[in-house]
Write a protein that holds these residues in place. Structure first.
Motif, PDB file in Angstrom:
ATOM      1  N   UNK A  32      37.147  45.228  44.148  1.00  0.00           N
ATOM      2  CA  UNK A  32      37.224  46.161  45.276  1.00  0.00           C
ATOM      3  C   UNK A  32      38.060  45.590  46.420  1.00  0.00           C
ATOM      4  N   UNK A  33      37.884  44.300  46.714  1.00  0.00           N
ATOM      5  CA  UNK A  33      38.640  43.653  47.796  1.00  0.00           C
ATOM      6  C   UNK A  33      40.132  43.646  47.473  1.00  0.00           C
ATOM      7  N   UNK A  34      40.473  43.325  46.203  1.00  0.00           N
ATOM      8  CA  UNK A  34      41.884  43.339  45.792  1.00  0.00           C
ATOM      9  C   UNK A  34      42.474  44.733  45.975  1.00  0.00           C
ATOM     10  N   UNK A  35      41.725  45.746  45.572  1.00  0.00           N
ATOM     11  CA  UNK A  35      42.185  47.131  45.719  1.00  0.00           C
ATOM     12  C   UNK A  35      42.341  47.505  47.186  1.00  0.00           C
ATOM     13  N   UNK A  36      41.346  47.142  47.989  1.00  0.00           N
ATOM     14  CA  UNK A  36      41.373  47.480  49.411  1.00  0.00           C
ATOM     15  C   UNK A  36      42.540  46.812  50.129  1.00  0.00           C
ATOM     16  N   UNK A  37      42.712  45.510  49.919  1.00  0.00           N
ATOM     17  CA  UNK A  37      43.806  44.776  50.576  1.00  0.00           C
ATOM     18  C   UNK A  37      45.159  45.319  50.127  1.00  0.00           C
ATOM     19  N   UNK A  38      45.288  45.609  48.826  1.00  0.00           N
ATOM     20  CA  UNK A  38      46.545  46.163  48.305  1.00  0.00           C
ATOM     21  C   UNK A  38      46.896  47.453  49.027  1.00  0.00           C
ATOM     22  N   UNK A  39      45.892  48.312  49.219  1.00  0.00           N
ATOM     23  CA  UNK A  39      46.166  49.598  49.844  1.00  0.00           C
ATOM     24  C   UNK A  39      46.373  49.499  51.357  1.00  0.00           C
TER      25      UNK A  39
END
Length: 311
Positions: free
Chosen positions: A211-218
């Motif tokens: 989730x953190x990887x997805x959030x930071x990416x976005x």
């Protein structure tokens, strides 16, 4: 005694979506149609990506993995559900229940990690377009894809083994239309503290990381899009990323609501609705959102079908 309790139950009873006879046939037809649409839509995407060399890119490679998962997810649960509608035989063997739970958690977990990989792929494409082909090499893409499947497998092995080493001594009615962690664990006559703790820890570490990887990416993606000078460029970028983000929110929201909570808060009716979203509806929606409205995929699919028709 522990072993005796464990083997006391040789089968489980699954719960129908509805006990009302008048809605049984409409539900059967609706779920069958959704399942067939899911198979057709995801199969079409796999055919388009596999037959068009222009779609041999990292983004479509990951989309093909997602399509495979979207075929597997309902296939694990829907056929048994349809069989219950037709025969009213609600039983599932102990080993069948264990396998169903294992493969479901395997597919759901793998999809969570794959969505994070897809977010990273979009981050590189939008934030570092000049270095995209260098960074997202075929080797890295293969490693990322294989890694998601391996992590999903390990995750499922942990949860399945912890769930089915519990003691089950009755009742044996699963308050769900398939075998899943919360309803099966709720039947245990032994302490579920350790399995619950492990689920929360694994969900926090693995699921939280994804989730953190997805959030930071976005965060980086949206920041970069807002700085684009072209209005058309912004519109296209937001269209692509907005679709992915919508699916991510739906999938993460429903899976967190299902798994990242203690057994004491388990609500059978609520969980049946939530599970229908991520287990049956989302796999049908994903190909429409991601690919079937994509002009490149449409052209590839028309070409593939044309070759078959006129060959």
């Amino acid at each position: 005694m522990e072993k005796a309790n464990l083997t006391a139950i040789k089968y489980f009873y699954l719960t129908e979506l509805s006990d009302l006879p008048e809605v049984r046939f409409p539900l059967f037809v609706m779920i069958l149609l959704i399942y067939l649409i899911t198979l057709a839509a995801n199969g079409a995407i796999l055919m388009a990506i596999g037959t068009d060399i222009r779609l041999q890119t990292p983004m479509y490679f990951f989309l093909s993995n997602l399509s495979v998962l979207d075929v597997l997810c309902p296939t694990i649960t829907v056929p048994k559900m349809l069989q219950i509608f037709l025969s009213e035989d609600k039983t599932i063997s102990y080993s069948g229940c264990m396998l169903q739970l294992f493969f479901l958690i395997y597919v759901v977990g793998t999809e969570i990690f794959l969505l994070a990989v897809m977010a990273y792929d979009r981050y590189v494409a939008i934030c570092s377009p000049l270095h995209y082909t260098t960074i997202m090499s075929k080797r890295l893409c293969a490693q990322l894809a294989v890694g998601t499947w391996i992590i999903g497998f390990i995750n499922s092995m942990i949860h399945t083994s912890l769930t089915f080493t519990l003691s089950f001594c009755g009742p044996n009615k699963v308050n769900q239309y398939y075998c899943d962690i919360p309803p099966v664990r709720a039947l245990s006559c032994s302490s579920t503290y350790i399995p619950e703790l492990v689920v929360l820890l694994v969900a926090g570490i693995l699921g939280g990381s994804a989730f953190v990887i997805t959030l930071i990416s976005y965060i980086y993606i949206i920041s970069t899009i807002l700085q684009m000078p072209s209005t058309e460029g912004k519109r296209k970028a937001f269209s692509t990323c907005g679709s992915h983000l919508a699916v991510v929110c739906l999938f993460y929201g429903t899976t967190i609501a299902t798994y990242a909570r203690p057994t004491s808060t388990y609500s059978p009716k609520q969980d049946r609705i939530v599970s229908m979203l991520y287990g049956v509806v989302t796999p049908m929606i994903n190909p429409i959102i991601y690919s079937l409205r994509n002009q490149e995929v449409k052209r590839a699919l028309i070409k593939a079908l044309g070759l078959k028709i006129f060959s």
